[in-house]
Motif scaffolding. Structure first.
Motif, PDB file in Angstrom:
ATOM      1  N   VAL A 186     -17.226 -20.992-103.745  1.00  0.00           N
ATOM      2  CA  VAL A 186     -16.079 -19.997-104.483  1.00  0.00           C
ATOM      3  C   VAL A 186     -16.864 -19.526-105.502  1.00  0.00           C
ATOM      4  O   VAL A 186     -17.732 -19.937-106.159  1.00  0.00           O
ATOM      5  N   ARG A 203     -15.291 -17.702-100.106  1.00  0.00           N
ATOM      6  CA  ARG A 203     -14.002 -17.352-101.013  1.00  0.00           C
ATOM      7  C   ARG A 203     -14.416 -16.791-102.096  1.00  0.00           C
ATOM      8  O   ARG A 203     -15.586 -17.242-103.093  1.00  0.00           O
ATOM      9  N   HIS A 225      -9.748 -13.971 -97.557  1.00  0.00           N
ATOM     10  CA  HIS A 225     -10.611 -14.898 -98.354  1.00  0.00           C
ATOM     11  C   HIS A 225     -10.964 -14.451 -99.928  1.00  0.00           C
ATOM     12  O   HIS A 225     -11.579 -15.286-100.583  1.00  0.00           O
ATOM     13  N   PHE A 244      -6.797 -21.730-103.728  1.00  0.00           N
ATOM     14  CA  PHE A 244      -7.777 -22.116-102.592  1.00  0.00           C
ATOM     15  C   PHE A 244      -7.915 -23.558-102.417  1.00  0.00           C
ATOM     16  O   PHE A 244      -8.336 -24.101-101.495  1.00  0.00           O
TER      17      PHE A 244
END
Length: 248
Positions: A186, A203, A225, A244
């Motif tokens: 992420v 993400r 995403h 997430f």
């Protein structure tokens, strides 16, 4: 819970809300200790200016720092750039020729010496004329056989980098080194030089105080995403990590 790779910009992303940052630091530190999560800072700052911010804001010690808009990687608090990454960037890079070429553009104002790096040449350029100057500059540099890219952010910062470098490519280099699944990655950012992070990640969290150029890119490249937070800075990161499912 699984370990994940957490990559974040610093100014106006991780840093900017001290109370939220304290909470985020606590949760990330615990997650790293319990599950082996990796923490990476990806900043436009040089190592010198990064160290100042780290001291001022009591930032966690990262597993790696991507500095100078992705042109330098420092592992585990080292002061020496990762040699493997530097070697990748040296192909067709001629810093002296770039500096000589940019001297023909009166609108380019050099940034401080601390921000001029081996693989980065940086200027201030006003937003009003950036759209006119940048294509001319790119064309002139490429005609000389220089393999470069221009990155413009915050309405004033222009960085000239090797084509094969930016925050996103540096992040992918680390991800491969550490053998981390892209789905367990992420990234977080607020400005134009973070676009490369979002383009290369599964993400992404765009903080609520994001700049116009990143929001424009997000609107032009919608993706499920990418999470656009309501809260600013570290508060927005917390919001996105919970969205997430990376944090309990």
């Amino acid at each position: 819970m699984k370990p994940f790779l957490f990559v974040t910009d610093l100014d106006n992303t991780l840093v900017g809300d001290d109370q939220a940052l304290t909470k985020l630091n606590r949760q990330l530190s615990q997650h790293r200790q319990e599950y082996g999560t990796k923490i990476v800072y990806a900043t436009g700052r040089s190592l010198t200016l990064y160290r100042q911010l780290q001291a001022d804001k009591d930032l966690l010690q990262p597993d790696a720092t991507i500095a100078a808009v992705g042109t330098e990687i420092y592992l585990n608090g080292s002061d020496t750039p990762d040699p493997a990454w530097s070697e990748k960037l040296s192909h067709k890079w001629n810093r002296d020729r770039i500096v000589a070429t940019t001297a023909h553009f009166a609108d380019l104002v050099p940034q401080p010496d601390s921000e001029q790096r081996p693989f980065k040449v940086s200027f201030f350029l006003t937003e009003a004329i950036a759209a006119e100057v940048m294509p001319q500059l790119q064309s002139l540099l490429e005609k000389q056989g220089l393999d470069i890219k221009l990155i413009y952010s915050t309405g004033q910062d222009l960085d000239i980098l090797p084509r094969h470098s930016d925050k996103g490519l540096a992040m992918q280099f680390l991800r491969q080194q550490w053998e981390i699944d892209p789905a367990q990655t992420v990234v977080c950012g607020d400005s134009g030089n973070d676009i490369a992070l979002f383009a290369g990640a599964e993400r992404g969290i765009i903080v609520g105080n994001a700049s116009y150029e990143l929001l424009q890119w997000h609107n032009d490249n919608p993706a499920d995403h990418h999470y656009l937070a309501e809260a600013a800075c570290a508060g927005g990161i917390l919001e996105g990590l919970n969205y997430f499912g990376f944090l309990e």
